[in-house]
Scaffold this active site. Structure first.
Site, mmCIF file in Angstrom:
data_model
loop_
_atom_site.group_PDB
_atom_site.id
_atom_site.type_symbol
_atom_site.label_atom_id
_atom_site.label_comp_id
_atom_site.label_asym_id
_atom_site.label_seq_id
_atom_site.Cartn_x
_atom_site.Cartn_y
_atom_site.Cartn_z
ATOM 1 N N ASN A 99 0.806 -1.217 0.000
ATOM 2 C CA ASN A 99 0.000 0.000 0.000
ATOM 3 C C ASN A 99 0.834 1.259 0.000
ATOM 4 O OD1 ASN A 99 -2.522 1.641 0.619
ATOM 5 N ND2 ASN A 99 -1.267 2.095 2.430
ATOM 6 N N ASP A 157 1.536 7.042 -0.188
ATOM 7 C CA ASP A 157 0.526 6.103 -0.659
ATOM 8 C C ASP A 157 0.736 5.766 -2.129
ATOM 9 O OD1 ASP A 157 -2.149 4.867 0.352
ATOM 10 O OD2 ASP A 157 -2.603 5.618 -1.663
ATOM 11 N N ASP A 187 -0.351 -6.685 4.095
ATOM 12 C CA ASP A 187 -0.428 -5.679 5.143
ATOM 13 C C ASP A 187 -1.176 -4.450 4.634
ATOM 14 O OD1 ASP A 187 0.713 -4.717 7.847
ATOM 15 O OD2 ASP A 187 1.277 -3.117 6.448
ATOM 16 N N HIS A 191 -6.357 -0.282 2.836
ATOM 17 C CA HIS A 191 -6.079 1.002 2.215
ATOM 18 C C HIS A 191 -5.792 0.879 0.719
ATOM 19 C CE1 HIS A 191 -6.181 2.987 6.103
ATOM 20 N NE2 HIS A 191 -5.600 1.897 6.568
ATOM 21 N N GLU A 213 -4.991 -7.850 5.819
ATOM 22 C CA GLU A 213 -5.243 -7.034 6.990
ATOM 23 C C GLU A 213 -6.269 -5.956 6.642
ATOM 24 O OE1 GLU A 213 -2.778 -4.447 10.323
ATOM 25 O OE2 GLU A 213 -2.203 -4.317 8.198
#
Length: 585
Positions: A99, A157, A187, A191, A213
């Site tokens: 991410n 990001d 992970d 997002h 996650e």
């Protein structure tokens, strides 16, 4: 770079049976390889989860490149670990951070310099999202677009909706798979738009195992169920509810109604899409879940429940001692080889947890059965004909007779035995009778677990001598100490047991109704003469050969057989005989 390792062991069970994950938080490559061969495989763990470098633990979650060189080891050490584990029947899964990158600038462990939005040879400032609000950081979690395109806590990001970033991330995963890696834990998957994850994974030539996650938040725009068609999803709400049940509301709620799982509503998922855990590296620090610092043995008891119940893929957490929120592993920047007890907790090796992994493997596919509760903080349940577990989270002992669906036999309590096999059981044993009943006394804040693989018929024999008549007795008599019958032989048993202790009673059983027909719940107790001598008289058919054995019961309900093969006694044609034996410990 940040990598989390997951190891799949196939030594004894099929991969579908061995699905337990162990998170070996911050272990290095060499230590994982050794653990895989010496511990994880033999114990039946399915996966192990690991992180990379950083004096503060959270720096392990801020990658700066995709080269496998870091303070956990070199690329060659990583490859050797994968090869060693695969050679031992252990598959590797890697958790990749896809991410984001970092929140600052500097030089990575592998020597690569970087700034917030520039990672030479990997990404430029054109490869990131800039959402334009709140300093490019997430402000409104009810807005899914913001969650997917704004920065998480200032971390750059990645523009995972662009073809270049998707291709770069896919090549990273492919490189790991070329070294023998079998799959990934994603992970911060929450997002990333799930469609972008699908595009990245879809470029791989082989479909990997995935777990993601995605933290549940009430009313938020991104929910865990959005990711279930990609792979498994971590159920954080389950961890929070375990803490609430063990610390306040009562663990009996976990087995009432439809039981703990998808029926509990928001944040839960279908069992085949869920990954549940007691605690992880984040939640042990924010206090939202049970941790090794919790009171009343809650850490062990919650893991016993997690591994005994039938909801989803379980994860066991194994970290290190810490007092500072930011504290990295023992050795700090230079991660040492793991030595259990030297700051490293190695909870996955602890008997109540380690042996429950084998329990979990043995009972997979069986239903919850024979549910019993005592108040709000004690429960017991079976797993069909395979296993039975009791958890007492009360402040007082719980003694009761429990109904199971287990076959008759002697079972080792694997919560208290270093070896979970009855052949070498170092803890208490319990005898389940032909009706599935057994009696046990469970201490406060303790548990008991028995399962099919820890049982042996009561008792086994290694004798090969054949009787002169059938070994199946037709006796219909019961033990007696008075009177005689013309057609029966009276045997006066005298047993010397040197270590007789208070609360112990010695019994005899064998292949005659006179001594219980191998049913320990209907076998006669010997009388103690006040020292180490135990006596009993019983009558048997003349001429037959009696197979028999002694065992000891404890006040707690546990049972121990004497450590020898079955005894043989040839009956005379008439009269009576005295038989003197020495108990074998």
């Amino acid at each position: 770079m940040k990598v989390l390792l997951l190891l799949v062991t196939l030594a004894v069970f099929t991969s579908a049976q061995k699905d337990t994950i162990v998170q070996l938080f911050e272990w290095n490559w060499d230590s994982i390889g050794r653990e895989c061969i010496k511990v994880l495989g033999p114990l039946g763990y399915g996966y192990a989860q690991e992180t990379i470098q950083g004096a503060a633990w959270w720096t392990s979650y801020q990658p700066v490149s995709y080269t496998v060189n870091n303070k956990r080891g070199s690329r060659d050490q990583f490859k050797k670990m994968v090869a060693d584990c695969n050679g031992a029947g252990v598959k590797i899964l890697v958790d990749a951070v896809m991410n984001h990158m970092t929140g600052g600038s500097g030089t990575g462990v592998d020597g690569h310099g970087f700034t917030h939005y520039s990672y030479p040879g990997t990404y430029s400032n054109l490869d990131f999202h800039y959402c334009g609000s709140n300093g490019n950081n997430i402000n409104n979690y009810k807005n899914k677009t913001e969650v997917w395109t704004c920065q998480l806590s200032g971390l750059a990001d990645l523009a995972t909706d662009t073809s270049y970033v998707q291709g770069r991330l896919s090549s990273y995963l492919a490189d790991l798979m070329s070294m023998g890696v079998a799959g990934f834990r994603l992970d911060a998957a929450k997002h990333m738009d799930p469609q972008n994850i699908k595009a990245i994974v879809g470029k791989l030539t082989t479909s990997p195992f995935l777990t993601q996650e995605v933290i549940y938040g009430y009313g938020e725009g991104v929910q865990p169920y959005m990711y279930t068609d990609i792979g498994n999803v971590m159920v954080f709400q389950g961890s929070r509810d375990l803490k609430r049940m063990f610390e306040s509301d009562g663990i009996a709620n976990l087995v009432r109604g439809n039981g703990w799982g998808q029926s509990w509503g928001n944040g839960y998922l279908p069992s085949d899409k869920a990954n549940v855990f007691v605690v992880d590296h984040d939640t042990e620090r924010d206090g939202s879940t049970i941790s090794y610092k919790s009171n009343n043995n809650a850490f062990n008891l919650a893991h016993v429940f997690l591994l005994a119940y039938d909801y989803s893929t379980p994860t066991v957490y194994s970290g290190y001692n810490f007092d500072d929120f930011n504290a990295g592993p023992p050795g700090g920047d230079h991660v040492q080889d793991v030595q259990c007890g030297n700051g490293w907790r190695c909870d996955h090796r602890q008997i109540p947890i380690a042996n429950m992994v084998a329990f979990h493997n043995a009972v997979q596919g069986t239903p919850i059965s024979n549910v019993v509760t005592m108040g709000d903080q004690a429960l017991a349940f079976g797993r069909g004909e395979k296993g039975f577990v009791i958890i007492n989270n009360q402040d007082q002992p719980w003694k009761a007779q429990f109904k199971t669906s287990l076959p008759a036999g002697t079972y080792c309590d694997v919560v208290h035995s270093k070896n979970p096999s009855n052949k070498a059981c170092s803890g208490p044993t319990y005898v389940v009778d032909g009706s599935g009943l057994f009696t046990a006394a469970i201490n406060s804040r303790d548990a008991l677990a028995i399962y099919e693989q820890s049982a042996s018929p009561a008792p086994p024999t290694t004798e090969t001598e054949e009787p002169t008549t059938s070994t199946t007795s037709t006796d219909t008599t019961v033990p007696t100490t008075t009177g005689t019958h013309d057609d029966l032989v009276e045997v006066n048993f005298k047993l010397v047991k040197e270590d007789t202790a208070e609360g112990q009673t010695v019994y005899i059983t064998g292949d005659s109704p006179a001594v219980g027909n191998w049913d320990v719940n209907h076998s006669p107790a010997l009388q103690n003469n006040g020292s180490n001598v135990w006596v009993l008289s019983a009558r048997f058919k003349p001429g037959r050969i009696l197979q028999y054995k002694y065992f000891t019961r404890y006040a707690s309900g546990g049972l121990d057989w004497e450590k020898r093969s079955n005894r043989l006694l040839k009956m005379p044609s008439s009269g009576s005989i005295d038989e003197e034996d020495q108990y074998v410990n």
